[in-house]
Design a protein around this motif. Structure first.
Motif, PDB file in Angstrom:
ATOM      1  N   ASP A  12      -2.459  10.902  -0.472  1.00 39.60           N
ATOM      2  CA  ASP A  12      -2.150   9.677   0.269  1.00 39.60           C
ATOM      3  C   ASP A  12      -3.341   9.248   1.130  1.00 39.60           C
ATOM      4  OD1 ASP A  12       0.357   9.625  -0.836  1.00 39.60           O
ATOM      5  OD2 ASP A  12       1.389  10.426   0.931  1.00 39.60           O
ATOM      6  N   THR A  13      -3.986  10.217   1.765  1.00 42.61           N
ATOM      7  CA  THR A  13      -5.151   9.901   2.604  1.00 42.61           C
ATOM      8  C   THR A  13      -6.267   9.301   1.764  1.00 42.61           C
ATOM      9  OG1 THR A  13      -4.610  11.694   4.139  1.00 42.61           O
ATOM     10  CG2 THR A  13      -6.887  10.894   4.161  1.00 42.61           C
ATOM     11  N   ILE A  14      -6.458   9.832   0.566  1.00 42.02           N
ATOM     12  CA  ILE A  14      -7.498   9.298  -0.322  1.00 42.02           C
ATOM     13  C   ILE A  14      -7.137   7.902  -0.808  1.00 42.02           C
ATOM     14  CG2 ILE A  14      -8.667   9.647  -2.542  1.00 42.02           C
ATOM     15  CD1 ILE A  14      -8.293  12.683  -2.085  1.00 42.02           C
ATOM     16  N   SER A  15      -5.886   7.690  -1.169  1.00 37.68           N
ATOM     17  CA  SER A  15      -5.484   6.382  -1.701  1.00 37.68           C
ATOM     18  C   SER A  15      -5.606   5.280  -0.652  1.00 37.68           C
ATOM     19  CB  SER A  15      -4.044   6.442  -2.224  1.00 37.68           C
ATOM     20  OG  SER A  15      -3.123   6.650  -1.161  1.00 37.68           O
ATOM     21  N   LYS A  16      -5.420   5.629   0.613  1.00 38.55           N
ATOM     22  CA  LYS A  16      -5.461   4.624   1.685  1.00 38.55           C
ATOM     23  C   LYS A  16      -6.851   4.464   2.298  1.00 38.55           C
ATOM     24  CE  LYS A  16      -0.649   5.613   2.983  1.00 38.55           C
ATOM     25  NZ  LYS A  16       0.230   6.211   4.032  1.00 38.55           N
ATOM     26  N   GLU A 217      -5.821  24.727  -6.059  1.00 37.80           N
ATOM     27  CA  GLU A 217      -5.018  23.985  -5.085  1.00 37.80           C
ATOM     28  C   GLU A 217      -4.966  24.719  -3.750  1.00 37.80           C
ATOM     29  OE1 GLU A 217      -2.004  21.586  -8.130  1.00 37.80           O
ATOM     30  OE2 GLU A 217      -1.267  23.322  -7.001  1.00 37.80           O
ATOM     31  N   ASP A 218      -4.835  26.031  -3.819  1.00 37.84           N
ATOM     32  CA  ASP A 218      -4.849  26.832  -2.590  1.00 37.84           C
ATOM     33  C   ASP A 218      -6.190  26.678  -1.876  1.00 37.84           C
ATOM     34  OD1 ASP A 218      -3.565  29.266  -1.034  1.00 37.84           O
ATOM     35  OD2 ASP A 218      -5.647  29.840  -1.461  1.00 37.84           O
ATOM     36  N   TRP A 219      -7.283  26.699  -2.641  1.00 46.30           N
ATOM     37  CA  TRP A 219      -8.618  26.505  -2.069  1.00 46.30           C
ATOM     38  C   TRP A 219      -8.721  25.150  -1.377  1.00 46.30           C
ATOM     39  CZ3 TRP A 219     -12.140  22.675  -3.189  1.00 46.30           C
ATOM     40  CH2 TRP A 219     -13.436  22.839  -2.664  1.00 46.30           C
ATOM     41  N   LEU A 220      -8.254  24.111  -2.040  1.00 47.89           N
ATOM     42  CA  LEU A 220      -8.323  22.764  -1.478  1.00 47.89           C
ATOM     43  C   LEU A 220      -7.530  22.667  -0.181  1.00 47.89           C
ATOM     44  CD1 LEU A 220      -9.099  19.753  -1.678  1.00 47.89           C
ATOM     45  CD2 LEU A 220      -7.054  19.415  -3.103  1.00 47.89           C
ATOM     46  N   ILE A 221      -6.334  23.230  -0.176  1.00 42.78           N
ATOM     47  CA  ILE A 221      -5.491  23.174   1.025  1.00 42.78           C
ATOM     48  C   ILE A 221      -6.146  23.930   2.177  1.00 42.78           C
ATOM     49  CG2 ILE A 221      -3.288  23.949   1.987  1.00 42.78           C
ATOM     50  CD1 ILE A 221      -2.038  23.327  -0.754  1.00 42.78           C
ATOM     51  N   ARG A 222      -6.721  25.089   1.885  1.00 44.42           N
ATOM     52  CA  ARG A 222      -7.405  25.843   2.947  1.00 44.42           C
ATOM     53  C   ARG A 222      -8.541  25.024   3.570  1.00 44.42           C
ATOM     54  NH1 ARG A 222      -7.054  31.943   2.662  1.00 44.42           N
ATOM     55  NH2 ARG A 222      -5.286  32.372   1.287  1.00 44.42           N
ATOM     56  N   TYR A 249     -11.688  19.095  -7.619  1.00 46.89           N
ATOM     57  CA  TYR A 249     -11.212  19.463  -6.292  1.00 46.89           C
ATOM     58  C   TYR A 249     -12.281  19.217  -5.235  1.00 46.89           C
ATOM     59  CZ  TYR A 249      -7.428  21.433  -8.987  1.00 46.89           C
ATOM     60  OH  TYR A 249      -6.369  21.586  -9.848  1.00 46.89           O
ATOM     61  N   LEU A 250     -13.544  19.375  -5.615  1.00 42.71           N
ATOM     62  CA  LEU A 250     -14.636  19.023  -4.705  1.00 42.71           C
ATOM     63  C   LEU A 250     -14.593  17.545  -4.361  1.00 42.71           C
ATOM     64  CD1 LEU A 250     -17.690  20.942  -6.244  1.00 42.71           C
ATOM     65  CD2 LEU A 250     -16.354  21.574  -4.237  1.00 42.71           C
ATOM     66  N   LYS A 251     -14.357  16.709  -5.365  1.00 48.46           N
ATOM     67  CA  LYS A 251     -14.288  15.267  -5.128  1.00 48.46           C
ATOM     68  C   LYS A 251     -13.115  14.924  -4.216  1.00 48.46           C
ATOM     69  CE  LYS A 251     -16.114  14.451  -9.779  1.00 48.46           C
ATOM     70  NZ  LYS A 251     -15.800  13.928 -11.124  1.00 48.46           N
ATOM     71  N   LYS A 252     -11.981  15.575  -4.450  1.00 45.29           N
ATOM     72  CA  LYS A 252     -10.824  15.343  -3.589  1.00 45.29           C
ATOM     73  C   LYS A 252     -11.127  15.749  -2.148  1.00 45.29           C
ATOM     74  CE  LYS A 252      -6.718  15.531  -6.587  1.00 45.29           C
ATOM     75  NZ  LYS A 252      -6.128  14.279  -6.082  1.00 45.29           N
ATOM     76  N   PHE A 253     -11.721  16.935  -1.999  1.00 45.86           N
ATOM     77  CA  PHE A 253     -12.021  17.384  -0.645  1.00 45.86           C
ATOM     78  C   PHE A 253     -12.969  16.431   0.061  1.00 45.86           C
ATOM     79  CE2 PHE A 253     -14.890  19.387   2.352  1.00 45.86           C
ATOM     80  CZ  PHE A 253     -13.978  19.779   3.321  1.00 45.86           C
ATOM     81  N   ALA A 254     -14.051  16.029  -0.618  1.00 45.56           N
ATOM     82  CA  ALA A 254     -15.033  15.140   0.006  1.00 45.56           C
ATOM     83  C   ALA A 254     -14.398  13.821   0.413  1.00 45.56           C
ATOM     84  CB  ALA A 254     -16.200  14.903  -0.949  1.00 45.56           C
TER      85      ALA A 254
END
Length: 485
Positions: A12-16, A217-222, A249-254
């Motif tokens: 949601d944060t990425i989409s907005k 997914e666990d890595w991303l959440i951490r 997941y790197l792209k999502k995190f960034a």
């Protein structure tokens, strides 16, 4: 923690937000101005591995490799792995002498501008309060939010707070404990300290099988939990994230991190190695090495006060403060920043050797910091015969600089020429500023030497700018401030 709910929050944060999880969008990233100005930071490797304090912070992996020095040491000192495993060091990690305010004062005296503690190393122990796993410093060991205490103390003294995560490598890091009768046994489930301990073939292939979706997914959440709880201004990643499975997941995190920074109203950055990120979407880092030439982009090197280990071990092979100062000058002249690591003891005290090195660097920066902080690169980074070996893991050998090795930085009307080894006769010849040099055709108004009362004599010949002093003596680099009209 409800992992699915957190993943939805990330999406949601990425989409907005302004930043989307693709390289085209992330290429809009800009290096924060504060980061480019800072030039010098402190890295901190401190954790459960500081308890055995043997050889390096890779003790938790290597202690389970049969026949290794760590394996033999572990049995000799602590007994069989099935009776005393890595997890059994956690109660011994008490941090009883840790005082974040004392650390902050030391780092400020050292002249550092940003501080980066390791939030989670490969061993999987979180140095902060977490809702993801019970194996964290708030619930076990010290039973304190160590990261939170650091953040409060550092920011109180205008030291920029940053974090690093080395969690990615935990996928395989403890896997060798499954190869014999140790305390690492299946079933291992998400949230367990030793989970997942996946195979690492032949003890040298640090890749093995690619991480699965559950682990990623666990890595991303951490990572996002660290962002949300501590609002770091730089987020550093170690090397294993460059493997293919991490890319989405790197792209999502960034995208998540950059969007959160926009909400907070300040600039942030990510550090990466080995082209894990698309060039231009974050800040590249060179581990234990540097570049041979000036770069048009901002970069960072991370190295340590000790040559042999990132964490504290008795008998560390320390660099001299002068050696580190010379590297700092060289790196800054090439548009880089130095992140210098110290390794506290398990009790939270910083070894006297580390302290002395930091204080000596700080003393030099008090006199010469104007040639480092808030400067930029000049037309050429420097001159001299000594060649820098380029790339990672090249800092094991002390560089043999000479009095002809000079580095340049610039700020406003000042061009700073730093002589890495000041000549005993006090005569410095700067070829890049000679009348026939293709680098400079301007007018020099005045020259002074930082940290000394003596007024130098100078003249420009066709071949060089010649600066002469009679009283200047220093084992550390000497800086000449050259005022350009």
């Amino acid at each position: 923690m409800d992992a699915n709910a957190y993943l939805k929050t990330i999406d949601d944060t990425i989409s907005k937000g302004s930043f989307k999880d693709n390289w085209d969008s992330l290429s809009e990233f800009q290096v924060p101005r504060w980061y480019e100005k800072a030039k010098f930071g402190i890295f901190i490797h401190w954790g459960v591995y500081s308890v055995p304090a043997f050889r390096s912070e890779w003790y938790p992996r290597n202690m389970y490799i049969q026949g290794s020095e760590e394996y033999k040491h572990h049995i000799a000192v602590y007994g069989e792995h099935k009776d005393f495993g890595y997890k059994d060091f956690i109660p011994m990690f008490k941090a009883e002498n840790f005082n974040a305010n004392e650390w902050a004062e030391l780092f400020r005296e050292a002249g550092a501008k940003y501080i980066m503690p390791v939030a989670e190393h490969h061993d999987g122990f979180q140095m902060y309060k977490s809702d993801i796993s019970h194996f964290n410093a708030y619930e076990m060991g010290p039973k304190r939010d160590l990261l939170g205490e650091m953040k409060a103390a550092f920011e109180k003294r205008d030291l920029t707070f940053c974090v690093s995560s080395h969690r990615a490598e935990h996928w395989f890091f403890l896997s060798h404990g499954k190869e014999f009768d140790s305390d690492i046994k299946e079933p291992l489930v998400r949230g367990d300290f030793y989970w997942p301990s996946m195979p690492e073939p032949d003890h040298q292939d640090l890749y093995g099988s690619p991480p699965n979706q559950e682990y990623l997914e666990d890595w991303l959440i951490r990572c996002c939990e660290l962002v949300d709880q501590y609002k770091p201004k730089v987020f550093y990643f170690d090397w294993w994230i460059h493997t293919a499975a991490f890319k989405p997941y790197l792209k999502k995190f960034a995208a998540y991190y950059y969007n959160k920074a926009e909400e907070w109203g300040f600039g942030v950055a990510i550090n990466y190695k080995h082209d894990a990120f698309q060039f231009g979407t974050s800040v590249p880092d060179v581990e234990r090495g540097q570049f041979a030439e000036l770069k048009p982009y901002f970069w960072q090197t991370d190295t340590a006060v000790a040559k042999n280990s990132w964490s504290y071990t008795p008998g560390n092979d320390y660099k001299s403060s002068v050696e580190i100062i010379r590297d700092l000058v060289d790196i800054v002249s090439k548009n880089g920043s130095l992140l210098l690591n110290v390794g506290p003891k398990a009790d939270g005290s910083i070894p006297e050797e580390d302290k002395q090195i930091l204080l000596e660097i700080g003393a030099w920066l008090k006199d010469n910091g104007e040639a480092i902080y808030d400067t930029t690169f000049w037309r050429t980074f420097g001159e001299g015969p000594t060649k820098i070996e380029e790339g990672q893991f090249t800092d094991g050998k002390t560089k043999l600089f000479t009095s002809e090795d000079i580095r340049f930085t610039v700020k406003g009307t000042c061009l700073y020429a730093t002589v890495l080894v000041h000549p005993s006769n006090g005569v410095v010849k700067i070829k890049s500023l000679g009348k026939k040099s293709h680098h400079f055709h301007g007018i020099i108004e005045d020259i002074s030497v930082l940290g000394f009362d003596e007024k130098p004599l100078w003249e420009r010949t066709d071949e060089a700018l010649i600066i002469t002093t009679n009283k200047v003596q220093s084992a550390a680099p000497v800086v000449f401030s050259i005022i350009i009209e």
